[in-house]
Design a protein around this motif. Structure first.
Motif, PDB file in Angstrom:
ATOM      1  N   GLU A   1      54.774 -72.964  28.610  1.00  0.00           N
ATOM      2  CA  GLU A   1      53.449 -73.333  28.110  1.00  0.00           C
ATOM      3  C   GLU A   1      53.331 -72.844  26.672  1.00  0.00           C
ATOM      4  O   GLU A   1      54.243 -72.205  26.133  1.00  0.00           O
ATOM      5  CB  GLU A   1      52.342 -72.733  28.990  1.00  0.00           C
ATOM      6  CG  GLU A   1      52.408 -73.136  30.460  1.00  0.00           C
ATOM      7  CD  GLU A   1      51.980 -74.561  30.707  1.00  0.00           C
ATOM      8  OE1 GLU A   1      51.599 -75.241  29.717  1.00  0.00           O
ATOM      9  OE2 GLU A   1      52.031 -75.017  31.865  1.00  0.00           O
ATOM     10  N   TYR A   2      52.175 -73.092  26.036  1.00  0.00           N
ATOM     11  CA  TYR A   2      52.013 -72.799  24.607  1.00  0.00           C
ATOM     12  C   TYR A   2      50.724 -72.047  24.351  1.00  0.00           C
ATOM     13  O   TYR A   2      49.672 -72.326  24.965  1.00  0.00           O
ATOM     14  CB  TYR A   2      52.035 -74.107  23.801  1.00  0.00           C
ATOM     15  CG  TYR A   2      53.352 -74.820  23.906  1.00  0.00           C
ATOM     16  CD1 TYR A   2      54.400 -74.504  23.049  1.00  0.00           C
ATOM     17  CD2 TYR A   2      53.565 -75.771  24.912  1.00  0.00           C
ATOM     18  CE1 TYR A   2      55.625 -75.139  23.162  1.00  0.00           C
ATOM     19  CE2 TYR A   2      54.794 -76.403  25.027  1.00  0.00           C
ATOM     20  CZ  TYR A   2      55.815 -76.081  24.154  1.00  0.00           C
ATOM     21  OH  TYR A   2      57.032 -76.697  24.278  1.00  0.00           O
ATOM     22  N   TYR A   3      50.838 -71.067  23.430  1.00  0.00           N
ATOM     23  CA  TYR A   3      49.659 -70.309  23.022  1.00  0.00           C
ATOM     24  C   TYR A   3      48.656 -71.213  22.317  1.00  0.00           C
ATOM     25  O   TYR A   3      49.026 -72.191  21.665  1.00  0.00           O
ATOM     26  CB  TYR A   3      50.046 -69.173  22.067  1.00  0.00           C
ATOM     27  CG  TYR A   3      50.778 -68.028  22.725  1.00  0.00           C
ATOM     28  CD1 TYR A   3      50.133 -67.201  23.641  1.00  0.00           C
ATOM     29  CD2 TYR A   3      52.111 -67.754  22.410  1.00  0.00           C
ATOM     30  CE1 TYR A   3      50.805 -66.144  24.233  1.00  0.00           C
ATOM     31  CE2 TYR A   3      52.783 -66.698  22.998  1.00  0.00           C
ATOM     32  CZ  TYR A   3      52.123 -65.893  23.918  1.00  0.00           C
ATOM     33  OH  TYR A   3      52.789 -64.846  24.503  1.00  0.00           O
ATOM     34  N   ASP A   4      47.389 -70.835  22.408  1.00  0.00           N
ATOM     35  CA  ASP A   4      46.351 -71.553  21.663  1.00  0.00           C
ATOM     36  C   ASP A   4      46.161 -70.899  20.294  1.00  0.00           C
ATOM     37  O   ASP A   4      46.950 -70.038  19.883  1.00  0.00           O
ATOM     38  CB  ASP A   4      45.040 -71.618  22.455  1.00  0.00           C
ATOM     39  CG  ASP A   4      44.453 -70.231  22.733  1.00  0.00           C
ATOM     40  OD1 ASP A   4      44.876 -69.243  22.078  1.00  0.00           O
ATOM     41  OD2 ASP A   4      43.552 -70.127  23.595  1.00  0.00           O
ATOM     42  N   SER A   5      45.141 -71.316  19.591  1.00  0.00           N
ATOM     43  CA  SER A   5      44.921 -70.816  18.224  1.00  0.00           C
ATOM     44  C   SER A   5      44.553 -69.335  18.188  1.00  0.00           C
ATOM     45  O   SER A   5      44.549 -68.726  17.121  1.00  0.00           O
ATOM     46  CB  SER A   5      43.820 -71.631  17.538  1.00  0.00           C
ATOM     47  OG  SER A   5      42.620 -71.568  18.286  1.00  0.00           O
TER      48      SER A   5
ATOM     49  N   LEU B   1      55.175 -70.062  24.587  1.00  0.00           N
ATOM     50  CA  LEU B   1      55.723 -70.255  23.245  1.00  0.00           C
ATOM     51  C   LEU B   1      54.593 -70.438  22.234  1.00  0.00           C
ATOM     52  O   LEU B   1      53.521 -70.947  22.566  1.00  0.00           O
ATOM     53  CB  LEU B   1      56.633 -71.489  23.200  1.00  0.00           C
ATOM     54  CG  LEU B   1      57.847 -71.469  24.134  1.00  0.00           C
ATOM     55  CD1 LEU B   1      58.639 -72.755  23.970  1.00  0.00           C
ATOM     56  CD2 LEU B   1      58.734 -70.255  23.861  1.00  0.00           C
ATOM     57  N   ASP B   2      54.888 -70.014  20.997  1.00  0.00           N
ATOM     58  CA  ASP B   2      53.956 -70.234  19.879  1.00  0.00           C
ATOM     59  C   ASP B   2      54.490 -71.405  19.056  1.00  0.00           C
ATOM     60  O   ASP B   2      55.559 -71.314  18.446  1.00  0.00           O
ATOM     61  CB  ASP B   2      53.859 -68.974  19.015  1.00  0.00           C
ATOM     62  CG  ASP B   2      53.025 -69.190  17.759  1.00  0.00           C
ATOM     63  OD1 ASP B   2      52.226 -70.150  17.730  1.00  0.00           O
ATOM     64  OD2 ASP B   2      53.162 -68.383  16.818  1.00  0.00           O
ATOM     65  N   SER B   3      53.766 -72.499  19.049  1.00  0.00           N
ATOM     66  CA  SER B   3      54.197 -73.693  18.292  1.00  0.00           C
ATOM     67  C   SER B   3      53.260 -74.001  17.136  1.00  0.00           C
ATOM     68  O   SER B   3      53.371 -75.062  16.514  1.00  0.00           O
ATOM     69  CB  SER B   3      54.261 -74.907  19.231  1.00  0.00           C
ATOM     70  OG  SER B   3      52.972 -75.193  19.763  1.00  0.00           O
TER      71      SER B   3
END
Length: 339
Positions: free
Chosen positions: A53-57, A119-121
């Protein structure tokens, strides 16, 4: 001997078992006992596969309900109870192991786990500075400063961003350049900003001319050949020197004043001029041969009208004859001998 319920019957709850014994004369006796059933088989449980999954702002991830993606069944309980840890809605900030537990109504349970990688995208953000108009120095160069301290950056996760500049601070440039600032976070996300650098040359070239010169004409010439050191301009950058008026070195300078003007112009259009004059004096006298003495008669009034004797002269000059004068003048009246 008889048994109730009969052997081979499937039971789904606690049951009273009765055994009856009968002899040949049909006499019988019975006894009973309670058969208590319990479930010792754990539910079957299949977890989701490892997930990314991906981190938010805000560099956060809110755990969803993974129970909806989990399969569970039980030998007795048609609707096993599923729980999740961490629970749905939990905010996490790093990789996490998700554990799902399935309970049947007999208290049997099974667990399964899967890895949740976050993950940080999201690229870092940057506020770049506008284009810069700067000035070349006396060496036609400019020393780039550190523009990394002039920008502001931020990132959703990383507070220790890696910032680089190209060309690096301290580089010497001689023409318009684009400085690129690169910002990278710990996850490899990258943002760049470009700063156009426009260089101006406002320094005028320098040129020095020879001193003014006064010379005499060359023999039999209406002027003189004159040599001088040709001026050559210098500039902090590139320049060209041209003779805009006058005569070049070692030319034949005519009698009179010749003004030489030299101009040096650099590639930015800055220019300077210098000038000097060459004065050639005509110091050579004309040559003149007069007619021989002559005898003329008076007229009836005892007078003599002077004719024009210039056409009888033999003369020359290195620069030419401007005027010829005669005394007594042409058409003058005289009454005696004259010279």
């Amino acid at each position: 001997i008889g048994q109730t319920p009969s052997p081979g019957i499937f039971l789904i709850s606690d049951t009273l078992i009765t055994i009856t014994v009968t002899d040949f004369f049909n006499n019988s006796s019975s006894c009973s006992f309670n058969l208590n059933l319990f479930d010792s088989i754990k539910p079957l449980l299949i977890c989701p596969l490892d997930a990314t999954e991906y981190y938010d702002s805000n560099c956060e991830f809110i755990i969803p309900n993974y129970i909806l993606s989990t399969n569970s069944s039980d030998n007795c309980d048609g609707n096993p109870m599923l729980t999740q840890s961490p629970v749905s809605g939990t905010v996490i900030y790093n990789d996490t192991v998700i554990t799902i537990t399935s309970y049947d109504n007999s208290g049997n349970f099974s667990t399964c786990s899967f890895n949740l990688t976050i993950l940080d995208s999201i690229n870092p953000t940057v506020n770049c500075i506008p284009s810069q108009t700067l000035y070349l120095d006396t060496a036609c160069s400019y020393l780039l400063p550190n523009y990394m301290d002039s920008i502001t950056t931020s990132d959703n996760c990383d507070t220790n961003l890696v910032i680089t500049q190209f060309p690096i601070a301290g580089s010497i440039i001689n023409s318009d350049t684009i400085v690129i600032i690169s910002i990278s976070d710990s996850s490899g996300n990258n943002t760049t900003c470009e700063i156009p650098i426009f260089l101006l040359d406002t320094i005028n070239p320098v040129i020095n001319c020879p001193n003014n010169t006064v010379i005499d004409n060359d023999s039999l010439q209406c002027g003189a050949i004159f040599s001088y050191s040709t001026p050559f301009g210098i500039d902090n950058c590139l320049s060209t020197t041209t003779l805009t008026s006058g005569l070049p070195d070692s030319s034949f300078f005519p009698v009179g004043v010749t003004t030489n003007v030299y101009r040096v112009t650099d590639t930015a259009g800055n220019f300077s001029t210098c000038s000097f004059y060459v004065l050639v004096n005509d110091v050579e006298l004309p040559t003149l041969t007069c007619p021989s003495d002559t005898v003329e008669p008076y007229d009836q009034n005892c007078e003599f009208t002077v004719p024009d004797y210039s056409n009888l002269l033999i003369y020359s000059d290195n620069c030419g004859i401007e005027t010829i004068t005669q005394t007594p003048d042409y058409l003058d009246t005289i009454y005696s001998d004259f010279t």
